[in-house]
Scaffold this motif. Sequence first.
Motif, mmCIF file in Angstrom:
data_model
loop_
_atom_site.group_PDB
_atom_site.id
_atom_site.type_symbol
_atom_site.label_atom_id
_atom_site.label_comp_id
_atom_site.label_asym_id
_atom_site.label_seq_id
_atom_site.Cartn_x
_atom_site.Cartn_y
_atom_site.Cartn_z
ATOM 1 N N ILE A 191 0.861 -1.194 0.000
ATOM 2 C CA ILE A 191 0.000 0.000 0.000
ATOM 3 C C ILE A 191 0.901 1.250 0.000
ATOM 4 N N THR A 192 0.635 2.147 -0.903
ATOM 5 C CA THR A 192 1.400 3.411 -0.965
ATOM 6 C C THR A 192 0.431 4.572 -1.161
ATOM 7 N N TYR B 235 -9.823 -0.353 1.813
ATOM 8 C CA TYR B 235 -8.964 0.065 2.914
ATOM 9 C C TYR B 235 -9.748 0.351 4.186
ATOM 10 N N SER B 236 -9.002 0.195 5.257
ATOM 11 C CA SER B 236 -9.497 0.585 6.581
ATOM 12 C C SER B 236 -8.461 1.521 7.188
ATOM 13 N N TYR B 237 -8.944 2.351 8.135
ATOM 14 C CA TYR B 237 -8.074 3.392 8.682
ATOM 15 C C TYR B 237 -8.120 3.349 10.199
ATOM 16 N N ILE C 111 -3.182 2.810 7.389
ATOM 17 C CA ILE C 111 -4.074 2.347 6.321
ATOM 18 C C ILE C 111 -3.814 0.841 6.108
ATOM 19 N N THR C 112 -4.863 0.045 6.261
ATOM 20 C CA THR C 112 -4.736 -1.404 6.005
ATOM 21 C C THR C 112 -5.786 -1.820 4.991
ATOM 22 N N ASP C 113 -5.574 -3.023 4.410
ATOM 23 C CA ASP C 113 -6.563 -3.560 3.469
ATOM 24 C C ASP C 113 -7.222 -4.783 4.080
ATOM 25 N N ALA C 114 -7.781 -5.680 3.229
ATOM 26 C CA ALA C 114 -8.464 -6.881 3.730
ATOM 27 C C ALA C 114 -7.492 -7.894 4.321
ATOM 28 N N VAL D 184 -0.572 -8.623 6.783
ATOM 29 C CA VAL D 184 0.576 -8.668 5.873
ATOM 30 C C VAL D 184 0.809 -7.361 5.120
ATOM 31 N N ASN D 185 -0.139 -6.410 5.190
ATOM 32 C CA ASN D 185 0.031 -5.206 4.372
ATOM 33 C C ASN D 185 -0.578 -3.997 5.090
ATOM 34 N N SER D 186 0.221 -2.930 5.271
ATOM 35 C CA SER D 186 -0.294 -1.687 5.879
ATOM 36 C C SER D 186 0.597 -0.508 5.464
#
Length: 743
Positions: free
Chosen positions: A567-568, A593-595, A632-635, A639-641
């Motif tokens: 994520i960028t 995304y979630s915040y 900021i994260t996704d589903a 593993v990704n933020s």
Amino acid sequence: MNKCLLILLIISFSAHVNSQIIIDQTVTPEDAVNNILLGSGVIAENITFSGDLNQIGSFIANGSNVPLGEGVILGTGNVNFASSPDFFDEDIPGPGGNNNTGGGAGGGNFGVGDPDLQIIANVDVNDAAILEFDFEATGDTVQFNFVFASEEYPEYVCGTVNDAFGFFLSGPGIDGGGVYEDNAINLAQIPDTDPPVPVTINSVNPGVAGANGQEVNCDDIDLNWSDYNIYYIANDTQNTDPSIIEYDGFTVVLTAKSAVECGGQYHIKMAIADGGDTAFDSAVFLQAGSFESSAVEISSTAAIAGNLTFAGDSVIVEGCNNAQFSFFRPNTDLADTIRFEISGSAENMTDYESIADSIIILQGESEGFITIEAFDDNIVEGYETLIITYIYENGCGVLDTASSQLYIADYVQPTVTLNDIMAPCPGDDITLISETTGFGGFTYLWSDNSNNQNLVVSPSETTVYSVTVTDICGTEVTDDVTVTIGDELEVITNGGSSGCPGSPVDISIEVSGGFPDYTYDWQDDGGITPSNTFSPLTSESFTVTVFDQCSSQDIEVFIDVAQLDNITAIYNDTLCVGVSNPFVNLSGGTNTYSYEILNVLSELQSSAVSISETDNSTNYTGNTPGLFEIVITDACPSVNSFSAFVWFEGCNTVFPNVFSPDNDSEALNETFQVIGLEAFPGSSMTIFNRWGTVVYEDTNYNNSRAWDGKSSSGDNLQNGTYFYVFKRSDGEEFDGSITLFRK
């Protein structure tokens, strides 16, 4: 003596051939003499036996190499030793471990001897088995056939501790010179020897001394002992053929014979014992029906040349096999016409070819024959009997009767049945059993050209086999059998996919076909059930081995894991409180995304940063001064933020000059919003109309509840210009006008 053998024929049976001698140890001494040993012209009584009961039995040669068909066996030990593979024997080959180093079954009448046998053996004897009885003969001679066999052959030929046997006859006219008890004579003699030479291991043998003997010991019996090897049979002791009996050597069929007085009362003692020890068993075989006196005898048999028999040799089947009656006479000096009676339920010339009521036996001949051929009349009659009876004057001048009987059976069509089979596993040995009914013996021809009753097959796929069975009459019947091999093992898996690396994915497999029950081996983690759960970080395959009762199958299960970009986003890291700013080029991850808001410097205040999304952008607005981390994260949060660090500071307040509180769909300018107000909590706002009247007042003005064009009492105010006085919490004061405009 009159004898009638009744054979109960069972219509439905299958032929069975076994070439190993059959020993029956349940026979009583009375049965052994009266029902097996005695032939015609002899009546026995006072039958006794001394010895262990396992030292006497009946035997049936059953295709074995003993040269007598059936009869009585006496032994120095357990007579089952003649055939049984269960007795200890050092050299093993053969049905009971035939050997040429000696052996024995043990047992026997330990320590018990016999004075007459001790004279023959010239040593102490043990394990004596003695069968004796009184008898009356109706002729002038008595005789019977025998075979002597021993485990002491050939090693102990010309030895000093040989087993001994004898047939000691005493009674009127018998003079044994006082050698044996009751002035008896020994009938177990080598033919044509004068003086008589008893049959012993040292007199009848291969003609050479054994490893444990010396010729001088044989010379003491008869200097011509080596010439008597014509009466000896060396057993094939190393042959594994079950037809080979246990004993290492035996004699040819010999005849014990003596003159007697017609009607005289005689006594015979048949005895055998171990000489000098209790090992290395010996036996004497006595032929069934051969103990007889000179008399006419009639017998019947279906076992004539070229004829197979069914359930015994006294049964003929209509249209299939023939039989014959045999007439035996002891006196052959003159030709003789024997006239007989024909009786029974079968009718002459109706049920069988016509036969005369007499037969001529020529001079010099002792036997005559009548052949019986039964008609196939296709009438169900059950068993019919044909009896030949001859009344004659015996050697004692007394009328006697000889008779024999045949049974005539209806022909029964053969059947053969093969049952379909489900094979346990491909390639396994399966025995196809042909179940037959009718008259045997049968011949068999399988589809692979083999000719055994049963067939062993090992199919790898479903196969049909057939067998044609032919009975003795030439009638053929056929049946087939399907040996079914189950469907191949089939395994279906649902595979799997994961939108997030490391997220659990449930995998299950469905199995069919093959040969249940099924078992499972997940090779990656040792699971043993048809389902499993994996959490791979990248796309990869997992292997499960499925086993049925016959085989196994390896299955690869592929789990597709989404490969996500990081994520960028581009953002402004310093903003005034209350000023909204977008994340630029927010991308990567799952695009959903979630915040999460984190206060870096102090405790987080509620709603310190607001996130708002439009169709085109995601915006962030600081509601409180301070340094905040926007995560900021996704589903796939594990593993990704992405973290955005933003400093919100209090800047100048900015006042709009118009707003439109009409609740329109755009929801813009609905309230009197003061830009930068968030940095100055506790500020107050007073609204005046053109006449200076206060229409709205709030001592803690907040954009979340800003003036909406209504009076303090909640009434909508008219469109127009209004005036405000804003006292900021830092002491600054601002005034100006604001236009309220409703559409």
